[in-house]
Motif scaffolding. Sequence first.
Motif, PDB file in Angstrom:
ATOM      1  N   MET A   1      29.100  -4.453 -22.628  1.00 18.87           N
ATOM      2  CA  MET A   1      29.671  -5.548 -21.843  1.00 18.87           C
ATOM      3  C   MET A   1      28.567  -6.206 -21.027  1.00 18.87           C
ATOM      4  O   MET A   1      27.852  -5.549 -20.293  1.00 18.87           O
ATOM      5  N   ALA A   2      28.393  -7.512 -21.169  1.00 16.78           N
ATOM      6  CA  ALA A   2      27.478  -8.265 -20.315  1.00 16.78           C
ATOM      7  C   ALA A   2      28.358  -9.203 -19.483  1.00 16.78           C
ATOM      8  O   ALA A   2      28.844  -8.815 -18.435  1.00 16.78           O
ATOM      9  N   TYR A   3      28.589 -10.459 -19.972  1.00 17.61           N
ATOM     10  CA  TYR A   3      29.587 -11.284 -19.308  1.00 17.61           C
ATOM     11  C   TYR A   3      30.962 -10.775 -19.716  1.00 17.61           C
ATOM     12  O   TYR A   3      31.229 -10.504 -20.886  1.00 17.61           O
ATOM     13  N   PHE A   4      31.849 -10.628 -18.759  1.00 17.37           N
ATOM     14  CA  PHE A   4      33.199 -10.157 -19.079  1.00 17.37           C
ATOM     15  C   PHE A   4      34.205 -10.920 -18.229  1.00 17.37           C
ATOM     16  O   PHE A   4      33.873 -11.485 -17.175  1.00 17.37           O
ATOM     17  N   THR A   5      35.430 -10.901 -18.703  1.00 15.51           N
ATOM     18  CA  THR A   5      36.506 -11.548 -17.972  1.00 15.51           C
ATOM     19  C   THR A   5      37.797 -10.777 -18.203  1.00 15.51           C
ATOM     20  O   THR A   5      37.947 -10.067 -19.213  1.00 15.51           O
ATOM     21  N   LEU A   6      38.720 -10.911 -17.291  1.00 19.03           N
ATOM     22  CA  LEU A   6      40.037 -10.288 -17.420  1.00 19.03           C
ATOM     23  C   LEU A   6      40.883 -11.131 -18.363  1.00 19.03           C
ATOM     24  O   LEU A   6      40.882 -12.369 -18.283  1.00 19.03           O
ATOM     25  N   SER A   7      41.621 -10.472 -19.251  1.00 12.63           N
ATOM     26  CA  SER A   7      42.351 -11.200 -20.287  1.00 12.63           C
ATOM     27  C   SER A   7      43.412 -12.132 -19.715  1.00 12.63           C
ATOM     28  O   SER A   7      43.664 -13.212 -20.260  1.00 12.63           O
ATOM     29  N   SER A   8      44.049 -11.749 -18.620  1.00 12.11           N
ATOM     30  CA  SER A   8      45.079 -12.587 -17.997  1.00 12.11           C
ATOM     31  C   SER A   8      45.379 -12.028 -16.605  1.00 12.11           C
ATOM     32  O   SER A   8      45.012 -10.888 -16.290  1.00 12.11           O
ATOM     33  N   PRO A   9      46.040 -12.806 -15.741  1.00 12.63           N
ATOM     34  CA  PRO A   9      46.402 -12.280 -14.414  1.00 12.63           C
ATOM     35  C   PRO A   9      47.172 -10.972 -14.539  1.00 12.63           C
ATOM     36  O   PRO A   9      47.988 -10.792 -15.452  1.00 12.63           O
ATOM     37  N   THR A  10      46.923 -10.047 -13.604  1.00 15.04           N
ATOM     38  CA  THR A  10      47.466  -8.693 -13.702  1.00 15.04           C
ATOM     39  C   THR A  10      48.193  -8.302 -12.424  1.00 15.04           C
ATOM     40  O   THR A  10      47.654  -8.459 -11.321  1.00 15.04           O
ATOM     41  N   ARG A  11      49.406  -7.818 -12.593  1.00 17.20           N
ATOM     42  CA  ARG A  11      50.147  -7.272 -11.461  1.00 17.20           C
ATOM     43  C   ARG A  11      49.473  -5.997 -10.978  1.00 17.20           C
ATOM     44  O   ARG A  11      48.853  -5.260 -11.740  1.00 17.20           O
ATOM     45  N   VAL A  12      49.630  -5.716  -9.693  1.00 20.29           N
ATOM     46  CA  VAL A  12      49.007  -4.548  -9.086  1.00 20.29           C
ATOM     47  C   VAL A  12      50.087  -3.636  -8.516  1.00 20.29           C
ATOM     48  O   VAL A  12      50.992  -4.097  -7.813  1.00 20.29           O
ATOM     49  N   PHE A  13      49.985  -2.356  -8.831  1.00 18.40           N
ATOM     50  CA  PHE A  13      50.890  -1.375  -8.232  1.00 18.40           C
ATOM     51  C   PHE A  13      50.671  -1.312  -6.716  1.00 18.40           C
ATOM     52  O   PHE A  13      49.583  -1.575  -6.219  1.00 18.40           O
ATOM     53  N   GLU A  14      51.704  -0.916  -6.011  1.00 16.37           N
ATOM     54  CA  GLU A  14      51.571  -0.573  -4.608  1.00 16.37           C
ATOM     55  C   GLU A  14      51.188   0.907  -4.546  1.00 16.37           C
ATOM     56  O   GLU A  14      51.927   1.760  -5.042  1.00 16.37           O
ATOM     57  N   TYR A  15      50.042   1.192  -3.978  1.00 18.33           N
ATOM     58  CA  TYR A  15      49.596   2.579  -3.841  1.00 18.33           C
ATOM     59  C   TYR A  15      50.346   3.191  -2.661  1.00 18.33           C
ATOM     60  O   TYR A  15      50.203   2.736  -1.522  1.00 18.33           O
ATOM     61  N   GLU A 690      44.408 -12.377  -9.852  1.00 16.68           N
ATOM     62  CA  GLU A 690      44.581 -13.657 -10.521  1.00 16.68           C
ATOM     63  C   GLU A 690      43.455 -13.927 -11.511  1.00 16.68           C
ATOM     64  O   GLU A 690      43.681 -14.423 -12.620  1.00 16.68           O
ATOM     65  N   LYS A 691      42.243 -13.573 -11.094  1.00 18.68           N
ATOM     66  CA  LYS A 691      41.083 -13.851 -11.937  1.00 18.68           C
ATOM     67  C   LYS A 691      39.994 -12.834 -11.647  1.00 18.68           C
ATOM     68  O   LYS A 691      39.756 -12.465 -10.497  1.00 18.68           O
ATOM     69  N   LEU A 692      39.341 -12.358 -12.695  1.00 15.68           N
ATOM     70  CA  LEU A 692      38.252 -11.400 -12.547  1.00 15.68           C
ATOM     71  C   LEU A 692      37.213 -11.695 -13.623  1.00 15.68           C
ATOM     72  O   LEU A 692      37.533 -11.746 -14.813  1.00 15.68           O
ATOM     73  N   GLU A 693      35.986 -11.931 -13.213  1.00 15.27           N
ATOM     74  CA  GLU A 693      34.912 -12.147 -14.167  1.00 15.27           C
ATOM     75  C   GLU A 693      33.608 -11.671 -13.554  1.00 15.27           C
ATOM     76  O   GLU A 693      33.477 -11.536 -12.332  1.00 15.27           O
ATOM     77  N   GLY A 694      32.631 -11.409 -14.402  1.00 20.02           N
ATOM     78  CA  GLY A 694      31.353 -10.954 -13.892  1.00 20.02           C
ATOM     79  C   GLY A 694      30.358 -10.745 -15.012  1.00 20.02           C
ATOM     80  O   GLY A 694      30.633 -11.018 -16.189  1.00 20.02           O
ATOM     81  N   TYR A 695      29.191 -10.259 -14.618  1.00 19.52           N
ATOM     82  CA  TYR A 695      28.143  -9.954 -15.583  1.00 19.52           C
ATOM     83  C   TYR A 695      27.649  -8.550 -15.273  1.00 19.52           C
ATOM     84  O   TYR A 695      27.188  -8.270 -14.165  1.00 19.52           O
ATOM     85  N   GLN A 696      27.768  -7.673 -16.283  1.00 21.01           N
ATOM     86  CA  GLN A 696      27.450  -6.271 -16.060  1.00 21.01           C
ATOM     87  C   GLN A 696      25.953  -6.036 -16.234  1.00 21.01           C
ATOM     88  O   GLN A 696      25.458  -5.785 -17.331  1.00 21.01           O
ATOM     89  N   SER A 697      25.253  -6.126 -15.110  1.00 14.38           N
ATOM     90  CA  SER A 697      23.818  -5.865 -15.092  1.00 14.38           C
ATOM     91  C   SER A 697      23.395  -5.736 -13.643  1.00 14.38           C
ATOM     92  O   SER A 697      24.135  -6.142 -12.737  1.00 14.38           O
TER      93      SER A 697
END
Length: 713
Positions: A1-15, A690-697
């Motif tokens: 993985m170098a540049y990566f992104t989340l496939s779609s918005p994701t619901r989050v559990f309540e911890y 809602e959105k997550l992207e980055g570059y793994q380095s």
Amino acid sequence: MAYFTLSSPTRVFEYPYDFHSHLGGILPVRSKNVPSLASWLAGPSDEKGEQALFEQALRYMLESNPFELLAHRADKTGYERGECTAENIYFASVLIAQRMQPREQIDVLPVTDPALYRAAMQSVQAAMASNGEDRDWMLALMRYFNGKIYSSNKFTPFDDAYKMRSSLVDRVRAGKDGEAKYIGWIDATLQYLKTQGIKHIQIPASASDIDALDAQVALFNAHQNTEYRVLVHTPSAYVSGRRFADELEAILKKLLEEKLKVTIGLDVLGVENRVANYEVLFDFLRKNQDTLTELLRDKRLRSVIVHIHNGEGASAAADHRSMIGYYLAYGDPAPDGDFYRALAAYISRCVQTATERRATESAGSRGAPGYGAGMFSRLFDELFISNSLTYRGCRLRRFDVNGERSRELAAYNGKRSVMALSEMFDAPVTKGEDGSWYELLTGVDSPYTFRLGHDYYYRNFMAAKYPVIAFDTNLGSNAITGAAGLFKSAESYRINKGFRHLDGYIDTDVLVAASTSVAYMFSDALTQEQIEFFFEVSKLEGPIEAVLSKGNVAETIHGYLQAALGPLARFVDENDYKRYVRLVSGIVGTSAQPSVRYQAMTRVYAVFQNWRSYLLGADGQGVEHSDIQDEFVRMVLMVAYNLLPVGQSVLSTDTLFDLQALMVLMADCYWMHTVGDFRKEVSWAERNIEKLEGYQSPASVVSLQRGQVSQGS
């Protein structure tokens, strides 16, 4: 993985857990929608709440000014607890005098002169009784300084904020209708926890608070469908051996009281910048093992919790403290009138500079906003970073969590406390004989469950060497208070808003440093046998689900998982392997590359192996600007960042969902194993990813954007 992104918005559990907090540090200073210190003191009026908090701070300076104590000490080098918050109140009082009584020379009074604070009190009351600019100015000042007095920040140690809060509660409790107000403070704290999605918590409190807290928690549980518990904390753990032993005996008497319904163990406080007296603690636990085993039976407890604060560094010291305290130690122990005239002029100059910079440096971006619009925004930056005051050859220094000295002290103190505890675990119970303290206190007949609070430093070592010991993770507070030393400057602190508050940017170097410390995931943590096994499996042909279904493969990996889960294995049973296969398959997809499969299999195995890292705590939400739901998202994000193999560019929503479910499951199982009853209710957090992207380095960025979930979705 170098540049990566989340496939779609994701619901989050309540911890639904908080494994590490403090009764006195939970309530926020202010809030519009949930209980807070301000609303507890003054009801729903924001303005009255700010005024009540600030006037209480002035009373603190009139009744128990830390600089008064410091001035009368022969040794001025020792840090006086509360001196940075006291200096904050002094700065505010000087500013009030400069605006409200500029011709009367009140602003040049010494920090120990009560007249300065009495004048500030009169000016506050006069301004708040008026209309116009003075009232607006005073409100802005009180809002700014209340946040610096009752919460930790870059320039105020967290322990100072706890000191302010405890003195506040003590003064209110000693006043008119004090006991009712005190019970109201406890109830407001419990209500706040419920609004944060917390259904299970172990709240440490002093022996003087336990009777009231236990009763209110038991009542709250009965009406609110929660499983809150209480721990009795020691006043400190680095006092003399005899005094510490006496404190532990007093705690034992409290634990054995029949009227206590939800108090289930002890919390060992106060080892952030010294080494605790672990020998006295362990000897106490040994001598009372039979007595506390009977307590388990009488109260139907699973275990007696022994929660030890360990591996969190603090950096307040003789040369890392308030400006005035530094001058007392390294300049003149009795500063004269010229000193306070120079300091008052310096404060005034910094206010002017901060005002000018706000006008020219307000531009920013979504994840890194510029100077705030508040009337006092970034004043402390001007006082303690951008400018400096030198008086008679002594440059006045101020505590700074991002400074090099702070990072060095925090790391040194944190690492030292970890190794001191390790050495005591290894020491023989009886000199010259076999049998260590670790073997005795964690054996099958022991009534104790040990959990280390923080353990940010050397956790991988402790986890491998002591498999029965658990940890709780509170990276949010560790980052904000400087205990983890993650940020090398104020600018690094700000650009990493995404790491601190889970909405914004995160340097990948920060992400890797934090995850390496508390949740290491790479294959060099495996045994040679495991490395060879996973390597051979990665070369098998066929879809990954089919490969993992082969009898010998499934049996071997399932055995690895059972060993990794330790005491939780009996709660997870055969479903652990199904979860493992689902996570690996989701990451590998259709790839037949052995390298991709090897990385996926070993890293998912590490996710299970690190179950002790998913016991999360906020560590005093109000004092340390933390949030348990942010803590959960931060851990999910760190694991996900390290999970995807090289070449994978999409992080799927399903994988993120499965990671969340696994982490909550681990916390569920740990609570069942150590406490008992738990509330199995799956709830969704109010904010999604809602959105997550980055570059793994190295030297790159992850950008995280949160969104509100619409009602009914």
